[in-house]
Design a protein around this motif. Structure first.
Motif, PDB file in Angstrom:
ATOM      1  N   ASP A 299       0.826  -1.205   0.000  1.00  0.00           N
ATOM      2  CA  ASP A 299       0.000   0.000   0.000  1.00  0.00           C
ATOM      3  C   ASP A 299       0.864   1.260   0.000  1.00  0.00           C
ATOM      4  O   ASP A 299       0.545   2.236  -0.678  1.00  0.00           O
ATOM      5  CB  ASP A 299      -0.905   0.028   1.239  1.00  0.00           C
TER       6      ASP A 299
ATOM      7  N   THR B 225      10.723  10.995   0.855  1.00  0.00           N
ATOM      8  CA  THR B 225       9.467  11.227   1.584  1.00  0.00           C
ATOM      9  C   THR B 225       9.752  11.938   2.900  1.00  0.00           C
ATOM     10  O   THR B 225       8.981  12.817   3.320  1.00  0.00           O
ATOM     11  CB  THR B 225       8.737   9.898   1.828  1.00  0.00           C
TER      12      THR B 225
ATOM     13  N   ARG C  51      10.102  15.423   2.054  1.00  0.00           N
ATOM     14  CA  ARG C  51       8.774  15.991   1.813  1.00  0.00           C
ATOM     15  C   ARG C  51       8.086  16.372   3.120  1.00  0.00           C
ATOM     16  O   ARG C  51       7.344  17.362   3.187  1.00  0.00           O
ATOM     17  CB  ARG C  51       7.921  14.976   1.046  1.00  0.00           C
TER      18      ARG C  51
ATOM     19  N   HIS D 196       0.357   4.887   7.628  1.00  0.00           N
ATOM     20  CA  HIS D 196      -0.639   5.425   6.693  1.00  0.00           C
ATOM     21  C   HIS D 196      -0.025   6.448   5.733  1.00  0.00           C
ATOM     22  O   HIS D 196      -0.763   7.184   5.086  1.00  0.00           O
ATOM     23  CB  HIS D 196      -1.781   6.076   7.470  1.00  0.00           C
ATOM     24  N   LEU D 197       1.306   6.481   5.641  1.00  0.00           N
ATOM     25  CA  LEU D 197       1.974   7.527   4.878  1.00  0.00           C
ATOM     26  C   LEU D 197       2.612   6.927   3.625  1.00  0.00           C
ATOM     27  O   LEU D 197       3.650   6.274   3.689  1.00  0.00           O
ATOM     28  CB  LEU D 197       3.046   8.192   5.751  1.00  0.00           C
ATOM     29  N   GLY D 198       1.976   7.145   2.478  1.00  0.00           N
ATOM     30  CA  GLY D 198       2.517   6.632   1.230  1.00  0.00           C
ATOM     31  C   GLY D 198       3.842   7.285   0.872  1.00  0.00           C
ATOM     32  O   GLY D 198       4.075   8.462   1.170  1.00  0.00           O
TER      33      GLY D 198
ATOM     34  N   ALA E  28       4.309   7.210  -9.763  1.00  0.00           N
ATOM     35  CA  ALA E  28       3.488   8.200 -10.464  1.00  0.00           C
ATOM     36  C   ALA E  28       4.298   9.387 -10.957  1.00  0.00           C
ATOM     37  O   ALA E  28       3.775  10.221 -11.708  1.00  0.00           O
ATOM     38  CB  ALA E  28       2.379   8.685  -9.538  1.00  0.00           C
ATOM     39  N   ASP E  29       5.568   9.474 -10.566  1.00  0.00           N
ATOM     40  CA  ASP E  29       6.416  10.582 -11.011  1.00  0.00           C
ATOM     41  C   ASP E  29       7.068  10.333 -12.364  1.00  0.00           C
ATOM     42  O   ASP E  29       7.781  11.213 -12.866  1.00  0.00           O
ATOM     43  CB  ASP E  29       7.510  10.849  -9.980  1.00  0.00           C
TER      44      ASP E  29
ATOM     45  N   ALA F 260       3.919   6.965  -4.853  1.00  0.00           N
ATOM     46  CA  ALA F 260       2.789   6.064  -4.615  1.00  0.00           C
ATOM     47  C   ALA F 260       1.451   6.699  -4.971  1.00  0.00           C
ATOM     48  O   ALA F 260       0.579   6.044  -5.564  1.00  0.00           O
ATOM     49  CB  ALA F 260       2.778   5.619  -3.154  1.00  0.00           C
ATOM     50  N   SER F 261       1.274   7.964  -4.632  1.00  0.00           N
ATOM     51  CA  SER F 261      -0.008   8.623  -4.865  1.00  0.00           C
ATOM     52  C   SER F 261      -0.284   8.754  -6.361  1.00  0.00           C
ATOM     53  O   SER F 261       0.509   9.328  -7.105  1.00  0.00           O
ATOM     54  CB  SER F 261       0.000  10.011  -4.223  1.00  0.00           C
ATOM     55  N   GLY F 262      -1.395   8.199  -6.805  1.00  0.00           N
ATOM     56  CA  GLY F 262      -1.758   8.255  -8.212  1.00  0.00           C
ATOM     57  C   GLY F 262      -1.064   7.230  -9.081  1.00  0.00           C
ATOM     58  O   GLY F 262      -1.167   7.290 -10.315  1.00  0.00           O
TER      59      GLY F 262
ATOM     60  N   GLN G 180      -3.344   5.138 -11.552  1.00  0.00           N
ATOM     61  CA  GLN G 180      -3.763   5.889 -12.728  1.00  0.00           C
ATOM     62  C   GLN G 180      -2.608   6.090 -13.700  1.00  0.00           C
ATOM     63  O   GLN G 180      -2.778   5.974 -14.922  1.00  0.00           O
ATOM     64  CB  GLN G 180      -4.325   7.250 -12.297  1.00  0.00           C
TER      65      GLN G 180
END
Length: 603
Positions: free
Chosen positions: A132, A222, A225, A441-443, A480-481, A447-449, A452
């Protein structure tokens, strides 16, 4: 504390701060490739001097020493709690243990025999969770466990895998399947490369695969970030406790400048270097024994297996792991007595692994089949009652070794997040406004997107004019990058060409590595940001000059710097090749000294 490996970094420190940035060999101004810049997860060399200056001014909440998986995970954990955090790594990120593993996320089937049920359960939970948190980096992999006895072994191993499934909670959304029993005929259908007389059947089960070095890089980015300052090539040379804080004496390996950092709490996540960092504090309560693990890299066409293989050996476990265009063959598990620093394989290590694999294969492997060899150290918490490293528990230990200073040691790659959480929990106890860990819970970056972005890979390939396979490789590295790298080709189409001598590496990736991922040497790019240095027959030698020129452009270095980088990489590769003529670790001593000198900038 400093971390290195058999490839050596080839850093030339005397040129690190060599005055005004030079025009690059291809005539482009530095940083003119059109990459979108921003704060957050970018490990940008332009911010390095400012970050160093800020470190000397402010009192940090948490200083993490060590840039492997646990250290990067600890920096992310602390920063995501809202604590002012810095991570300092003496070499490149993941340049020690965390780029030289079997690249598995697994519970450890063999630990069930040692009754380590808690460790296995914890690791299996983390295996699923990481799918995840980093879906682009983690993949499910099918394993075959060949059986050599007809009745008792199938029942014995089958019972173990039934427990393994139960501890994992198989059947959940992570897609790991329950184990399955195979006849000999079914085994040979799945793995026709095996000798037909070598097994009476097999069991098949699922585990996870990850690119360990890129996982560490994603953790570090991350952490940045979330607000952490992440700096590689900064060595901690001294630690001294004061009233309410600890003072770390540091050296910038690029400039040679010395400075101090003050932090309320310190996490020492230095793996095999744990003894050295504890001694800076005048203590050494957590003793670590180092075990050397060696892996061979083979071309996929020589061993075209779709499933991985696991089997017992006299002193370790044999893994045959297909990944991308290559197959990994490992591993050894032998005591390492040469101290922390560079690690090299010997010819005896190579012969041992080939001999173990050839007991199972129709067509025996030879040294000529080997593309690359890498070695790393497992930092095992010493257990005096267990003489063999194979018998030492993989449980981790967290202990306060001086006021405000915590050591975390042992463990395994799969449980890095738990180790990091436990270390930060211990370190920040008593700090005002400290919060609970949020990393479950921290992608991670990319990871995000991702789902898609992955769905759009065909159209992205058409738009960029490159094969879909190349886009898929980028997606698995950058998540996703990956469109950021494709966008570089709009201004300069040549950046979407493979680097000559490294067909799996695009020119854009080299520029991106220097501009976004803190890559500072050819070795950083060829051994960790990509694996081209291990997956080409010449060890990346042909690619090194091209990579050096691209990296010089990204970092604003002169043409002379690029030439020196390529030469240094070639010299380090020659040292590694020389190691394969040795018969034991004792014969490696002069070669290790040579690599250590090159890495430290003395050469």
């Amino acid at each position: 504390m400093t971390s290195a490996h058999g490839g050596a970094s080839g850093e030339t420190h005397s040129e690190a701060h060599d005055g005004p940035r030079a025009r690059t060999p291809d005539g482009l101004e530095p940083f003119a490739a059109g990459l979108p810049f921003g704060a957050g997860s970018v490990l940008d060399p332009l911010r390095r001097d400012d970050d160093l200056a800020e470190l000397t001014r402010d009192l940090l909440d948490v200083l993490v020493v060590g840039g492997g998986a646990t250290g990067a995970g600890a920096a992310l954990d602390a920063a995501s709690r809202g604590l002012t955090t810095a991570l300092l790594e003496g070499g490149d990120l993941a340049s020690g243990t965390s780029s030289n593993s079997s690249r598995l996320l697994h519970g450890g089937v063999r630990y069930l025999e040692q009754l380590e049920f808690g460790l296995v359960r914890e690791a299996l939970h983390e295996r699923g969770l990481l799918q995840d948190l980093a879906p682009h980096l983690v993949r499910r992999m099918s394993f075959l466990y060949p059986l050599t006895h007809r009745v008792w072994e199938r029942g014995y191993v089958g019972a173990g895998l039934t427990l393994y499934d139960a501890l994992a909670g198989i059947g959940d959304r992570h897609g790991f399947r329950r184990h399955r029993h195979l006849t000999r005929r079914a085994l040979l259908r799945q793995a026709p490369q095996l000798r037909p007389d070598v097994a009476v059947g097999a069991l098949s089960y699922d585990d996870g695969h990850v690119d360990d070095a890129r996982l560490v890089l994603a953790l570090a980015r991350t952490a940045a970030r979330e607000g952490a300052t992440v700096l590689s090539r900064v060595r901690v040379t001294g630690l001294a406790t004061r009233s309410g804080h600890t003072v770390a004496t540091c050296v910038d390996a690029l400039s040679g400048e010395q400075f101090t950092v003050r932090a309320r709490r310190v996490v020492l996540a230095t793996g095999p270097w744990s003894g050295l960092t504890q001694k800076m504090l005048g203590t050494d309560p957590v003793r670590v024994r180092a075990s050397k693990g060696v892996h061979l890299v083979l071309p996929r066409e020589r061993l075209p297996m779709d499933s991985a293989l696991i089997a017992r050996t006299p002193s370790s476990v044999l893994f045959v792991i297909p990944t991308g265009d290559v197959v990994l063959l490992g591993t050894t598990d032998t005591p390492w007595e040469n101290g922390p620093g560079p690690v090299l394989p010997t010819g005896a290590d190579v012969r041992y692994l080939l001999d173990q694999a050839n007991q199972w294969l129709r067509e025996p492997l030879t040294p000529d089949d080997v593309l690359g060899v890498y070695a790393g150290l497992r930092p095992l918490v010493d257990q005096p009652d267990r003489q063999k490293t194979q018998a030492i528990s993989r449980e981790h230990v967290v202990r306060e070794v001086a006021p405000g200073c915590v050591v975390v040691a042992g463990g395994k790659l799969t449980t890095y997040r738990v180790m990091a959480r436990d270390a930060v929990d211990a370190a920040v106890a008593g700090l005002p406004a400290s919060r609970a860990s949020a990393t479950e819970h921290l992608g991670l970056v990319g990871a995000s997107g991702f789902a898609q972005a992955w769905a759009r890979r065909d159209s992205a390939a058409v738009a960029a004019g490159i094969p879909v396979a190349s886009v898929e490789r980028l997606a698995h590295r950058y998540g996703a990058d990956y469109p950021l790298l494709l966008s570089m080709g709009r201004r300069d189409p040549s950046l979407l060409d493979p680097v000559p001598g490294a067909p799996s590496l695009l020119a854009a990736e080299v520029v991106y590595a220097g501009r976004h991922e803190a890559a500072m040497t050819v070795d950083d790019v060829l051994r960790r940001r990509s694996r081209a240095g291990l997956e080409t027959a010449d060890g990346g030698a042909a690619a090194a000059p091209h990579v050096a020129r691209l990296l010089a452009g990204a970092l604003g270095r002169a043409e002379s710097w690029a030439a020196e980088q390529a030469e240094s990489y070639a010299r380090a590769a020659e040292v590694t090749r020389s190691a394969l003529a040795t018969s034991d670790d004792a014969e490696l001593v002069p070669l290790l000294a040579d690599l250590a000198d090159r890495w430290s900038g003395a050469a």
